[in-house]
Scaffold this active site. Structure first.
Site, mmCIF file in Angstrom:
data_model
loop_
_atom_site.group_PDB
_atom_site.id
_atom_site.type_symbol
_atom_site.label_atom_id
_atom_site.label_comp_id
_atom_site.label_asym_id
_atom_site.label_seq_id
_atom_site.Cartn_x
_atom_site.Cartn_y
_atom_site.Cartn_z
ATOM 1 N N CYS A 1 4.000 -0.405 -3.109
ATOM 2 C CA CYS A 1 4.475 -1.410 -4.068
ATOM 3 C C CYS A 1 4.349 -2.801 -3.432
ATOM 4 O O CYS A 1 3.251 -3.219 -3.084
ATOM 5 C CB CYS A 1 5.907 -1.084 -4.507
ATOM 6 N N ASP B 1 -0.062 2.247 -14.778
ATOM 7 C CA ASP B 1 0.865 1.297 -14.155
ATOM 8 C C ASP B 1 1.057 0.113 -15.104
ATOM 9 O O ASP B 1 0.104 -0.620 -15.393
ATOM 10 C CB ASP B 1 0.293 0.828 -12.825
ATOM 11 N N HIS C 1 3.160 3.556 -11.913
ATOM 12 C CA HIS C 1 3.484 2.888 -10.666
ATOM 13 C C HIS C 1 4.474 3.762 -9.890
ATOM 14 O O HIS C 1 5.267 4.489 -10.460
ATOM 15 C CB HIS C 1 4.128 1.528 -10.961
#
Length: 297
Positions: free
Chosen positions: A176, A233, A265
């Site tokens: 991330c 995502d 994600h």
């Protein structure tokens, strides 16, 4: 004119399904130690959480010397003579909690010296923060990229000097926000042999302390980068990922992009509902192969 930090914060928040979003922020204290267990910012710990034991390892919290004091971090490596290849493990936005520690132990079981510095220790105590909006607004958006890169340099230096690490075999991976840092670090440190970015944001706002996006540095990459992304995502459009791949190719850089179809994600985060076992295992195998191919392992 510098874009407001809240714009970047809102972009990050779009990617955090299943996490606490409280109406009021809570500014934490400066961290001197790591989180015990999992981040308090998750609404539930997923049932498929992976637990790696420390048998045969030297694993635990460490202090990493930096220019302005000791940074808390986590280190795991084989209980042996070394030298071991080094992999820097860059956290998400939630601190070096059990998920990140376990990733270090997974690498250590494979012969690496894995080090995860707590990059946000100066800005807030992530061990006590439960409000994701406050974490992004009060900590993440206020972390200067220059300091993050300097702390990663210090972590690599410490691993080589004090943890039986081999400075000539340095890799970096992150998740991330940590995936974004992977792109920046691969453009910053020529000693990096290979890098793996897990769904790292490529665009976003630029500020005085975070002046470049991952897309901005693609032409400056000094190491091969593997990018692992989810086709579903909501915060990182597939078009942006493909643009990054094409820009790297045009610049003559070694970049491989993998986009997993219908995947959200955070698909590697086994403690969260976003976890996708098949894609996580595929990505992990690709990451290990990438490090081996380019001389880290």
């Amino acid at each position: 004119m510098t874009a407001p930090a809240q714009t970047a914060a809102e972009s990050t928040l779009e990617q955090l399904d299943g996490l606490v979003r409280e109406p009021f922020s809570r500014r934490g204290f400066v961290m001197t130690g790591l989180i015990s267990g999992f981040t308090l910012a998750t609404t539930v710990v997923h049932g498929q959480t992976i637990t790696t034991d420390s048998k045969g390892l030297v694993a635990g919290e460490v202090k990493i010397p930096t220019a302005d004091g000791d940074l808390p971090g986590y280190r795991a490596m084989p209980d042996g003579a070394g030298p071991f290849p080094i992999v820097l493990v860059i956290e998400e936005i939630f601190g070096v909690h059990e998920y990140i520690k376990d990733i270090c132990r997974r690498f250590a079981k494979l012969g690496y010296c894995a080090v995860a510095p707590e990059l946000y220790a100066r800005l807030g105590d992530l061990s006590k923060m439960t409000d994701v909006q406050a974490i992004v607004r009060d900590v993440i958006s206020k972390a200067p990229d220059a300091t993050v890169l300097s702390d990663l340099d210090a972590s690599a230096k410490w691993a080589a000097a004090d943890s039986k690490g081999d400075a000539a075999r340095l890799g970096v991976t992150g998740f991330c926000r940590g995936g974004r840092a992977v792109w920046l670090y691969a453009a910053h440190n020529p000693q990096v042999k290979a890098a793996v970015a897990w769904y790292g944001p490529l665009g976003g706002s630029r500020t005085d302390i975070q002046p470049k996006t991952a897309a901005d540095v693609v032409g400056d990459l000094k190491a091969p980068v593997l990018g692992l992304y989810g086709g579903a995502d909501t915060g990182i459009p597939v078009a942006d990922v493909e643009k990054q791949r094409d820009a790297a190719k045009a610049a003559g850089k070694t970049v491989e992009i993998v986009i997993f179809p219908d995947t959200p994600h955070g698909f590697h985060a086994d403690y969260r509902p976003s976890y996708r076992k098949a894609q996580a295992e595929d990505g992990w195998a690709r990451a290990l192969a990438w490090f081996k191919r380019y001389g880290v392992a």
